[in-house]
Design a protein around this motif. Structure first.
Motif, PDB file in Angstrom:
ATOM      1  N   SER A   1       0.842  -1.186   0.000  1.00  0.00           N
ATOM      2  CA  SER A   1       0.000   0.000   0.000  1.00  0.00           C
ATOM      3  C   SER A   1       0.884   1.244   0.000  1.00  0.00           C
ATOM      4  O   SER A   1       1.976   1.255   0.577  1.00  0.00           O
ATOM      5  N   PHE A   2       0.417   2.323  -0.649  1.00  0.00           N
ATOM      6  CA  PHE A   2       1.209   3.552  -0.666  1.00  0.00           C
ATOM      7  C   PHE A   2       0.307   4.768  -0.861  1.00  0.00           C
ATOM      8  O   PHE A   2      -0.822   4.663  -1.309  1.00  0.00           O
ATOM      9  N   LEU A   3       0.844   5.930  -0.508  1.00  0.00           N
ATOM     10  CA  LEU A   3       0.273   7.222  -0.851  1.00  0.00           C
ATOM     11  C   LEU A   3       1.223   7.909  -1.814  1.00  0.00           C
ATOM     12  O   LEU A   3       2.449   7.708  -1.751  1.00  0.00           O
ATOM     13  N   ALA A   4       0.672   8.721  -2.724  1.00  0.00           N
ATOM     14  CA  ALA A   4       1.534   9.366  -3.716  1.00  0.00           C
ATOM     15  C   ALA A   4       2.539  10.298  -3.057  1.00  0.00           C
ATOM     16  O   ALA A   4       3.727  10.311  -3.394  1.00  0.00           O
ATOM     17  N   GLY A   5       2.100  11.110  -2.087  1.00  0.00           N
ATOM     18  CA  GLY A   5       2.965  12.079  -1.444  1.00  0.00           C
ATOM     19  C   GLY A   5       2.999  13.396  -2.206  1.00  0.00           C
ATOM     20  O   GLY A   5       2.706  13.455  -3.406  1.00  0.00           O
ATOM     21  N   GLU A   6       3.337  14.452  -1.502  1.00  0.00           N
ATOM     22  CA  GLU A   6       3.317  15.778  -2.104  1.00  0.00           C
ATOM     23  C   GLU A   6       4.209  15.848  -3.337  1.00  0.00           C
ATOM     24  O   GLU A   6       5.349  15.392  -3.326  1.00  0.00           O
ATOM     25  N   GLY A   7       3.650  16.420  -4.410  1.00  0.00           N
ATOM     26  CA  GLY A   7       4.415  16.636  -5.633  1.00  0.00           C
ATOM     27  C   GLY A   7       4.613  15.401  -6.486  1.00  0.00           C
ATOM     28  O   GLY A   7       5.332  15.468  -7.495  1.00  0.00           O
ATOM     29  N   ARG A   8       3.992  14.273  -6.109  1.00  0.00           N
ATOM     30  CA  ARG A   8       4.177  13.051  -6.884  1.00  0.00           C
ATOM     31  C   ARG A   8       2.825  12.518  -7.333  1.00  0.00           C
ATOM     32  O   ARG A   8       1.809  12.734  -6.684  1.00  0.00           O
ATOM     33  N   SER A   9       2.843  11.814  -8.460  1.00  0.00           N
ATOM     34  CA  SER A   9       1.609  11.253  -8.998  1.00  0.00           C
ATOM     35  C   SER A   9       1.511   9.767  -8.661  1.00  0.00           C
ATOM     36  O   SER A   9       2.524   9.096  -8.416  1.00  0.00           O
ATOM     37  N   VAL A  10       0.291   9.263  -8.649  1.00  0.00           N
ATOM     38  CA  VAL A  10       0.085   7.828  -8.432  1.00  0.00           C
ATOM     39  C   VAL A  10       0.748   7.034  -9.550  1.00  0.00           C
ATOM     40  O   VAL A  10       1.359   5.977  -9.319  1.00  0.00           O
ATOM     41  N   ALA A  11       0.666   7.544 -10.779  1.00  0.00           N
ATOM     42  CA  ALA A  11       1.294   6.849 -11.915  1.00  0.00           C
ATOM     43  C   ALA A  11       2.794   6.691 -11.688  1.00  0.00           C
ATOM     44  O   ALA A  11       3.373   5.639 -12.000  1.00  0.00           O
ATOM     45  N   ASP A  12       3.443   7.740 -11.147  1.00  0.00           N
ATOM     46  CA  ASP A  12       4.879   7.642 -10.850  1.00  0.00           C
ATOM     47  C   ASP A  12       5.150   6.557  -9.815  1.00  0.00           C
ATOM     48  O   ASP A  12       6.093   5.760  -9.954  1.00  0.00           O
ATOM     49  N   ARG A  13       4.351   6.513  -8.768  1.00  0.00           N
ATOM     50  CA  ARG A  13       4.571   5.534  -7.716  1.00  0.00           C
ATOM     51  C   ARG A  13       4.303   4.115  -8.203  1.00  0.00           C
ATOM     52  O   ARG A  13       4.920   3.155  -7.724  1.00  0.00           O
ATOM     53  N   LEU A  14       3.362   3.973  -9.144  1.00  0.00           N
ATOM     54  CA  LEU A  14       3.090   2.637  -9.697  1.00  0.00           C
ATOM     55  C   LEU A  14       4.321   2.075 -10.396  1.00  0.00           C
ATOM     56  O   LEU A  14       4.545   0.858 -10.383  1.00  0.00           O
ATOM     57  N   THR A  15       5.133   2.926 -11.006  1.00  0.00           N
ATOM     58  CA  THR A  15       6.354   2.418 -11.645  1.00  0.00           C
ATOM     59  C   THR A  15       7.312   1.833 -10.615  1.00  0.00           C
ATOM     60  O   THR A  15       8.122   0.956 -10.925  1.00  0.00           O
ATOM     61  N   GLU A  16       7.221   2.292  -9.368  1.00  0.00           N
ATOM     62  CA  GLU A  16       8.072   1.766  -8.297  1.00  0.00           C
ATOM     63  C   GLU A  16       7.534   0.463  -7.723  1.00  0.00           C
ATOM     64  O   GLU A  16       8.304  -0.443  -7.394  1.00  0.00           O
ATOM     65  N   PHE A  17       6.194   0.368  -7.577  1.00  0.00           N
ATOM     66  CA  PHE A  17       5.619  -0.711  -6.775  1.00  0.00           C
ATOM     67  C   PHE A  17       4.844  -1.753  -7.580  1.00  0.00           C
ATOM     68  O   PHE A  17       4.470  -2.783  -7.027  1.00  0.00           O
ATOM     69  N   GLU A  18       4.617  -1.507  -8.862  1.00  0.00           N
ATOM     70  CA  GLU A  18       3.838  -2.467  -9.655  1.00  0.00           C
ATOM     71  C   GLU A  18       4.568  -3.794  -9.804  1.00  0.00           C
ATOM     72  O   GLU A  18       5.761  -3.841 -10.083  1.00  0.00           O
ATOM     73  N   MET A  19       3.817  -4.891  -9.597  1.00  0.00           N
ATOM     74  CA  MET A  19       4.341  -6.224  -9.840  1.00  0.00           C
ATOM     75  C   MET A  19       3.857  -6.735 -11.195  1.00  0.00           C
ATOM     76  O   MET A  19       4.618  -7.274 -11.978  1.00  0.00           O
ATOM     77  N   HIS A  20       2.563  -6.584 -11.450  1.00  0.00           N
ATOM     78  CA  HIS A  20       1.997  -6.889 -12.764  1.00  0.00           C
ATOM     79  C   HIS A  20       0.650  -6.221 -12.858  1.00  0.00           C
ATOM     80  O   HIS A  20       0.112  -5.726 -11.873  1.00  0.00           O
ATOM     81  N   ARG A  21       0.091  -6.182 -14.070  1.00  0.00           N
ATOM     82  CA  ARG A  21      -1.212  -5.567 -14.250  1.00  0.00           C
ATOM     83  C   ARG A  21      -2.204  -6.580 -14.801  1.00  0.00           C
ATOM     84  O   ARG A  21      -1.825  -7.540 -15.474  1.00  0.00           O
ATOM     85  N   ILE A  22      -3.470  -6.359 -14.477  1.00  0.00           N
ATOM     86  CA  ILE A  22      -4.536  -7.313 -14.798  1.00  0.00           C
ATOM     87  C   ILE A  22      -5.614  -6.587 -15.594  1.00  0.00           C
ATOM     88  O   ILE A  22      -6.087  -5.525 -15.187  1.00  0.00           O
ATOM     89  N   ASP A  23      -5.991  -7.162 -16.731  1.00  0.00           N
ATOM     90  CA  ASP A  23      -7.086  -6.620 -17.529  1.00  0.00           C
ATOM     91  C   ASP A  23      -8.406  -7.082 -16.906  1.00  0.00           C
ATOM     92  O   ASP A  23      -8.672  -8.279 -16.799  1.00  0.00           O
TER      93      ASP A  23
END
Length: 361
Positions: free
Chosen positions: A52-74
């Motif tokens: 679990s994460f929060l984006a944090g000031e000045g950061r986007s969720v999309a940016d954080r997903l690049t750090e924490f994503e394992m895989h994506r599901i359609d």
């Protein structure tokens, strides 16, 4: 749109949609608009993340997903979100809030009753479910199934959002005056301290069935299937003959309040956050109570609050009448055009001890 202070009603939410302050791809439908909130829809992709994460000031969720994503599901054809895993799903809705509106999100009632932890996160966000005035950008749902794996599809509505102008929480003196005229709680004393207190019912009339505990190893629940599943396949009934039960660490329970709650038409309420001093457990994931909940003119005569309880580190004795939480009442900016339980599909008006709508009665 109303300019009053308080929680915005359905008709103001419709104005927000018309003014482009609330947008959706595809367009928001009238079925999403509730008396004091808007249902949010899952998008087409779920991102399995490490934590679990929060984006944090000045950061986007999309940016954080690049750090924490394992895989994506359609999700387009339906997909299972597995128990114990954390997912982030972009929602179909986006916001362009004006400078005088804040927003708060919460899980819907049926979501909470499945122990399906669902929280809203935003770009630049430093809190779950809290959206500052003037926010403009996308919305995301963080989903963690705690007790049951679930089958989801795009467009499913697991959480909801309220909009607030100014500060409209009732102080204790005002709340006591409202109770004197509108009887906010029946079946127990009105305990008013930073909100309206409520307790657990472990001595129900005519039965020793006091609740249900989620079974640890069950099948998947398709969230589109209503009244479909046999409760015995997913829940263990909890009985008590002496007015107390022992909560097991890590277990999830459905219990019910001793008091019947009433939310008058010009008010809304929210379950206050869990406080450690209450005990070694958390009560109620889904914390919004709409105007008209338990209101006689809307088909209710007071309604019990269903308690979604998860025990933490140590076994804990819960006793009949023990205080387990409180409701914080707020004024509506304007009375909603439609109340909970009146001419809308309200699943829990006049409820007692009741599982989510997915299970047979």
């Amino acid at each position: 749109m109303t300019t009053g202070t308080g929680i915005l009603p359905a008709q103001s939410i419709e104005d927000m949609i018309a003014f482009g302050q609330l947008t959706g791809q595809p367009a928001i439908t009238s079925e999403q608009v509730q008396p004091a909130s808007l249902d949010l829809r899952l998008g087409t992709t779920a991102y399995r993340v490490r934590a679990s994460f929060l984006a944090g000031e000045g950061r986007s969720v999309a940016d954080r997903l690049t750090e924490f994503e394992m895989h994506r599901i359609d999700l387009s054809g339906g997909a299972v979100l597995e128990k114990g895993c954390v997912y982030v799903v972009p929602l179909m809705e986006a916001l362009a809030l004006p400078a005088d509106l804040t927003a708060v999100a919460n899980a819907k009632s049926s979501t909470g009753r499945l122990d399906l932890l669902t929280r809203t996160i935003t770009d630049g966000g430093v809190e779950f479910d809290r959206i500052p005035a003037g926010y403009s950008g996308p919305l995301y749902a963080e989903i963690c199934p705690r007790s049951f794996s679930v089958l989801v599809r795009p467009g499913m509505r697991l959480n909801q959002i309220r909009f607030r102008r100014g500060q409209s929480v009732l102080d204790d003196a005002t709340l006591a005056d409202l109770h004197a005229t509108d009887t906010l709680v029946a079946g127990g004393p009105a305990v008013i301290s930073d909100g309206l207190g409520f307790s657990v019912d472990l001595r129900p009339e005519g039965t020793d069935l006091v609740g249900f505990r989620a079974k640890p190893h069950t099948g998947v629940i398709d969230l589109d299937l209503i009244g479909h599943y046999d409760p015995a396949d997913y829940w263990e009934p909890i009985h008590s003959s002496d007015g107390h039960i022992i909560l097991d660490p890590g277990a999830f329970y459905i219990l019910v309040s001793r008091e019947a709650v009433h939310i008058p038409p010009d008010y809304a309420a929210e379950m206050a956050p869990y406080l450690a001093m209450v005990g070694e457990f958390r009560v109620h994931y889904a914390g919004f109570f709409d105007p008209g909940f338990g209101h006689a003119a809307a088909g209710g005569a007071g309604a019990r609050g269903v308690l979604e309880v998860r025990c933490h580190e140590a076994p804990f004795v819960l006793e009949h009448g023990q205080g387990v939480g409180r409701l914080v009442y707020e004024r509506m900016a304007e009375r909603p055009a439609t109340l909970y339980g009146a001419d809308i599909a309200s699943n829990y008006q006049g409820q007692g001890l009741k599982l989510s709508k997915h299970f047979r009665s």
